[in-house]
Motif scaffolding. Sequence first.
Motif, PDB file in Angstrom:
ATOM      1  N   CYS A 140       0.792  -1.242   0.000  1.00 58.46           N
ATOM      2  CA  CYS A 140       0.000   0.000   0.000  1.00 58.46           C
ATOM      3  C   CYS A 140       0.821   1.288   0.000  1.00 58.46           C
ATOM      4  N   THR A 141       1.942   1.303   0.716  1.00 58.37           N
ATOM      5  CA  THR A 141       2.682   2.573   0.825  1.00 58.37           C
ATOM      6  C   THR A 141       3.293   2.986  -0.525  1.00 58.37           C
ATOM      7  N   PRO A 142       4.092   2.116  -1.162  1.00 58.68           N
ATOM      8  CA  PRO A 142       4.628   2.529  -2.470  1.00 58.68           C
ATOM      9  C   PRO A 142       3.544   2.772  -3.517  1.00 58.68           C
ATOM     10  N   GLY A 165      16.484   3.154   1.721  1.00 59.72           N
ATOM     11  CA  GLY A 165      15.790   2.107   2.485  1.00 59.72           C
ATOM     12  C   GLY A 165      15.463   0.946   1.560  1.00 59.72           C
ATOM     13  N   ARG A 166      15.604  -0.288   2.089  1.00 56.60           N
ATOM     14  CA  ARG A 166      15.387  -1.469   1.234  1.00 56.60           C
ATOM     15  C   ARG A 166      14.503  -2.496   1.946  1.00 56.60           C
ATOM     16  N   SER A 167      13.531  -2.025   2.720  1.00 55.11           N
ATOM     17  CA  SER A 167      12.657  -2.989   3.399  1.00 55.11           C
ATOM     18  C   SER A 167      11.723  -3.635   2.383  1.00 55.11           C
ATOM     19  N   ASN A 168      11.177  -4.804   2.771  1.00 53.77           N
ATOM     20  CA  ASN A 168      10.255  -5.510   1.879  1.00 53.77           C
ATOM     21  C   ASN A 168       8.948  -4.760   1.697  1.00 53.77           C
ATOM     22  N   THR A 188      19.359   2.540  -2.106  1.00 52.42           N
ATOM     23  CA  THR A 188      20.428   2.740  -1.130  1.00 52.42           C
ATOM     24  C   THR A 188      19.970   2.253   0.245  1.00 52.42           C
ATOM     25  N   HIS A 189      20.938   2.057   1.141  1.00 46.55           N
ATOM     26  CA  HIS A 189      20.632   1.485   2.465  1.00 46.55           C
ATOM     27  C   HIS A 189      21.736   1.879   3.428  1.00 46.55           C
ATOM     28  N   SER A 190      21.750   1.239   4.600  1.00 45.74           N
ATOM     29  CA  SER A 190      22.674   1.695   5.649  1.00 45.74           C
ATOM     30  C   SER A 190      24.148   1.433   5.298  1.00 45.74           C
ATOM     31  N   ARG A 191      24.418   0.535   4.353  1.00 45.02           N
ATOM     32  CA  ARG A 191      25.812   0.260   3.974  1.00 45.02           C
ATOM     33  C   ARG A 191      26.253   1.038   2.736  1.00 45.02           C
ATOM     34  N   ALA A 208      12.824   6.278   3.224  1.00 49.65           N
ATOM     35  CA  ALA A 208      12.057   5.363   4.095  1.00 49.65           C
ATOM     36  C   ALA A 208      13.042   4.641   4.998  1.00 49.65           C
ATOM     37  N   ILE A 209      13.526   5.357   6.000  1.00 51.25           N
ATOM     38  CA  ILE A 209      14.534   4.750   6.882  1.00 51.25           C
ATOM     39  C   ILE A 209      14.143   4.757   8.361  1.00 51.25           C
ATOM     40  N   GLY A 210      13.213   5.608   8.741  1.00 47.16           N
ATOM     41  CA  GLY A 210      12.812   5.655  10.150  1.00 47.16           C
ATOM     42  C   GLY A 210      13.809   6.387  11.032  1.00 47.16           C
ATOM     43  N   ARG A 211      14.404   7.475  10.498  1.00 46.22           N
ATOM     44  CA  ARG A 211      15.302   8.316  11.302  1.00 46.22           C
ATOM     45  C   ARG A 211      14.847   9.769  11.191  1.00 46.22           C
ATOM     46  N   GLY A 212      14.340  10.273  12.286  1.00 49.40           N
ATOM     47  CA  GLY A 212      13.725  11.604  12.276  1.00 49.40           C
ATOM     48  C   GLY A 212      14.618  12.690  11.692  1.00 49.40           C
ATOM     49  N   ASP A 228       8.668  11.691   1.627  1.00 52.37           N
ATOM     50  CA  ASP A 228       9.064  11.332   2.990  1.00 52.37           C
ATOM     51  C   ASP A 228       8.123  10.259   3.535  1.00 52.37           C
ATOM     52  N   VAL A 229       8.636   9.047   3.675  1.00 52.95           N
ATOM     53  CA  VAL A 229       7.807   7.935   4.172  1.00 52.95           C
ATOM     54  C   VAL A 229       7.881   7.835   5.692  1.00 52.95           C
ATOM     55  N   GLY A 230       8.940   8.367   6.264  1.00 55.98           N
ATOM     56  CA  GLY A 230       9.224   8.172   7.691  1.00 55.98           C
ATOM     57  C   GLY A 230       8.112   8.617   8.624  1.00 55.98           C
ATOM     58  N   MET A 231       7.926   7.835   9.653  1.00 60.31           N
ATOM     59  CA  MET A 231       6.991   8.229  10.712  1.00 60.31           C
ATOM     60  C   MET A 231       7.707   7.971  12.032  1.00 60.31           C
ATOM     61  N   ASN A 232       8.229   9.027  12.601  1.00 57.39           N
ATOM     62  CA  ASN A 232       9.008   8.899  13.826  1.00 57.39           C
ATOM     63  C   ASN A 232       8.290   9.684  14.914  1.00 57.39           C
ATOM     64  N   MET A 265      -2.346   8.249   2.200  1.00 54.94           N
ATOM     65  CA  MET A 265      -2.410   7.518   0.930  1.00 54.94           C
ATOM     66  C   MET A 265      -2.296   6.009   1.161  1.00 54.94           C
ATOM     67  N   THR A 266      -1.455   5.625   2.123  1.00 56.23           N
ATOM     68  CA  THR A 266      -1.302   4.196   2.444  1.00 56.23           C
ATOM     69  C   THR A 266      -2.658   3.621   2.864  1.00 56.23           C
ATOM     70  N   ILE A 267      -3.355   4.361   3.713  1.00 50.77           N
ATOM     71  CA  ILE A 267      -4.656   3.884   4.201  1.00 50.77           C
ATOM     72  C   ILE A 267      -5.671   3.813   3.054  1.00 50.77           C
TER      73      ILE A 267
HETATM   74  P1  NAP Z   1      12.863  -0.759   8.136  1.00 50.11           P
HETATM   75  O1  NAP Z   1      12.325  -2.102   7.819  1.00 50.11           O
HETATM   76  O2  NAP Z   1      13.432  -0.501   9.474  1.00 50.11           O
HETATM   77  O3  NAP Z   1      13.949  -0.408   7.040  1.00 50.11           O
HETATM   78  C1  NAP Z   1      14.733   0.751   7.138  1.00 50.11           C
HETATM   79  C2  NAP Z   1      15.676   0.809   5.974  1.00 50.11           C
HETATM   80  O4  NAP Z   1      16.409   2.006   6.080  1.00 50.11           O
HETATM   81  C3  NAP Z   1      16.698  -0.334   5.935  1.00 50.11           C
HETATM   82  O5  NAP Z   1      16.796  -0.811   4.621  1.00 50.11           O
HETATM   83  C4  NAP Z   1      17.995   0.325   6.399  1.00 50.11           C
HETATM   84  O6  NAP Z   1      19.155  -0.212   5.788  1.00 50.11           O
HETATM   85  C5  NAP Z   1      17.799   1.740   5.898  1.00 50.11           C
HETATM   86  N1  NAP Z   1      18.573   2.720   6.680  1.00 50.11           N
HETATM   87  C6  NAP Z   1      18.586   2.887   8.023  1.00 50.11           C
HETATM   88  N2  NAP Z   1      19.417   3.885   8.351  1.00 50.11           N
HETATM   89  C7  NAP Z   1      19.944   4.355   7.191  1.00 50.11           C
HETATM   90  C8  NAP Z   1      20.876   5.376   6.884  1.00 50.11           C
HETATM   91  N3  NAP Z   1      21.439   6.122   7.825  1.00 50.11           N
HETATM   92  N4  NAP Z   1      21.185   5.572   5.596  1.00 50.11           N
HETATM   93  C9  NAP Z   1      20.624   4.837   4.623  1.00 50.11           C
HETATM   94  N5  NAP Z   1      19.739   3.849   4.851  1.00 50.11           N
HETATM   95  C10 NAP Z   1      19.413   3.610   6.137  1.00 50.11           C
HETATM   96  O7  NAP Z   1      11.768   0.389   7.930  1.00 50.11           O
HETATM   97  P2  NAP Z   1      10.451   0.455   6.996  1.00 50.11           P
HETATM   98  O8  NAP Z   1       9.438  -0.495   7.500  1.00 50.11           O
HETATM   99  O9  NAP Z   1      10.813   0.448   5.574  1.00 50.11           O
HETATM  100  O10 NAP Z   1       9.951   1.925   7.396  1.00 50.11           O
HETATM  101  C11 NAP Z   1      10.741   3.057   7.209  1.00 50.11           C
HETATM  102  C12 NAP Z   1      10.038   4.264   7.783  1.00 50.11           C
HETATM  103  O11 NAP Z   1       8.813   4.454   7.105  1.00 50.11           O
HETATM  104  C13 NAP Z   1       9.656   4.146   9.264  1.00 50.11           C
HETATM  105  O12 NAP Z   1       9.710   5.413   9.860  1.00 50.11           O
HETATM  106  C14 NAP Z   1       8.219   3.682   9.218  1.00 50.11           C
HETATM  107  O13 NAP Z   1       7.491   4.042  10.379  1.00 50.11           O
HETATM  108  C15 NAP Z   1       7.723   4.436   8.021  1.00 50.11           C
HETATM  109  N6  NAP Z   1       6.575   3.842   7.341  1.00 50.11           N
HETATM  110  C16 NAP Z   1       5.580   4.700   7.009  1.00 50.11           C
HETATM  111  C17 NAP Z   1       4.476   4.230   6.332  1.00 50.11           C
HETATM  112  C18 NAP Z   1       3.400   5.185   5.956  1.00 50.11           C
HETATM  113  O14 NAP Z   1       2.309   4.780   5.619  1.00 50.11           O
HETATM  114  N7  NAP Z   1       3.681   6.495   5.965  1.00 50.11           N
HETATM  115  C19 NAP Z   1       4.385   2.880   5.988  1.00 50.11           C
HETATM  116  C20 NAP Z   1       5.434   2.036   6.317  1.00 50.11           C
HETATM  117  C21 NAP Z   1       6.540   2.535   6.989  1.00 50.11           C
HETATM  118  P3  NAP Z   1      19.646  -1.738   6.024  1.00 50.11           P
HETATM  119  O15 NAP Z   1      18.737  -2.576   5.198  1.00 50.11           O
HETATM  120  O16 NAP Z   1      21.039  -1.728   5.535  1.00 50.11           O
HETATM  121  O17 NAP Z   1      19.508  -1.990   7.484  1.00 50.11           O
END
Ligand code: NAP
Length: 281
Positions: A140-142, A165-168, A188-191, A208-212, A228-232, A265-267
């Motif tokens: 839903c989010t993407p 961010g590379r989450s599933n 891109t991702h944390s490495r 989409a990384i979850g860092r405010g 900006d996907v993040g929700m912190n 939008m996700t909802i």
């Molecule tokens: P996640 O599963 O924790 O994945 C975070 C990703 O960010 C990982 O791939 C991680 O890399 C990468 N990352 C972390 N620190 C980084 C940095 N300093 N530089 C580059 N990449 C970095 O998180 P998620 O589920 O995808 O969610 C991400 C954020 O979106 C969260 O704040 C979440 O609450 C929010 N979210 C919002 C919605 C919405 O509807 N708005 C929906 C889903 C999620 P590695 O893979 O290398 O660890």
Amino acid sequence: MGTKLDGRALADKLQESLKQEVSQWKEEGKRLPKLVVVLVGDDVGSQVYVRNKERAAQKIGFYSQVDRLEETVSEEALLNLIQEYNQDTSVDGILVQLPLPKHIDEEKIIMAIDAKKDVDGFHPLNMGKLFVGQPDKMPCTPFGIIRLLKEYNIEMSGKHAVVIGRSNIVGKPMAHLLLMEDATVTITHSRTKNLKELTKQADIVVVAIGRGEFLTADYIKGGAVVVDVGMNRHADGHLVGDVKFDEVSEKASFITPVPGGVGPMTISMLMEQTVANRRED
Ligand code: NAP
């Protein structure tokens, strides 16, 4: 100052159109869509997300049921509950709110949901369909982000998009959806080394990384589109995104706010996929 990509306004518009469709079904005496949300434990963030989903379902006028289970519920009990809903023909969508407690295998739970009722789009079958170019239930989010970009006529074809961010559930499917729109995509991702060098080349940046407030103005080029996907959530409940909005919005051409951007939008996409299941019934 960049234009705000108003996810709230578009979500309201989409939900209004779903409401009309559902009220038509009601008038015709047809079965109404039903979404079941399973919430395990008492994580504050999850409770807020579930409440927002419940409210949207009520607003549109279909049945939503929230099963609130104890943190200690066994994996087996949760699997049995999912089986029950899989077989229940009155249920169009099943969503298990993540994250789950550590003693429960999330993958096993997602796999157990009937892929047709997987309105969150996380089941590997639905992910696979997306990756071979036959999308069915979308994450839903993407999915919501692409709809929002299209609403504002933002060109993706031939553009360089950098996804951080590379989450599933967000990063990987986001990159794939942008690719399907003919963008040239960097994940891109944390490495990742020299992240800033990559983001500064991007026409579109999705964070989409979850860092405010991680992404500051020096990460982007002038005129970039920033999502900006993040929700912190701060301790006081205040919500911030992964982008430092005030300074990035000065440099970007378009930017999503938090709250009011990607979240609504996700909802809406969740509601849309639930209604679509009922429509196909
Ligand atoms: P996640 O599963 O924790 O994945 C975070 C990703 O960010 C990982 O791939 C991680 O890399 C990468 N990352 C972390 N620190 C980084 C940095 N300093 N530089 C580059 N990449 C970095 O998180 P998620 O589920 O995808 O969610 C991400 C954020 O979106 C969260 O704040 C979440 O609450 C929010 N979210 C919002 C919605 C919405 O509807 N708005 C929906 C889903 C999620 P590695 O893979 O290398 O660890």
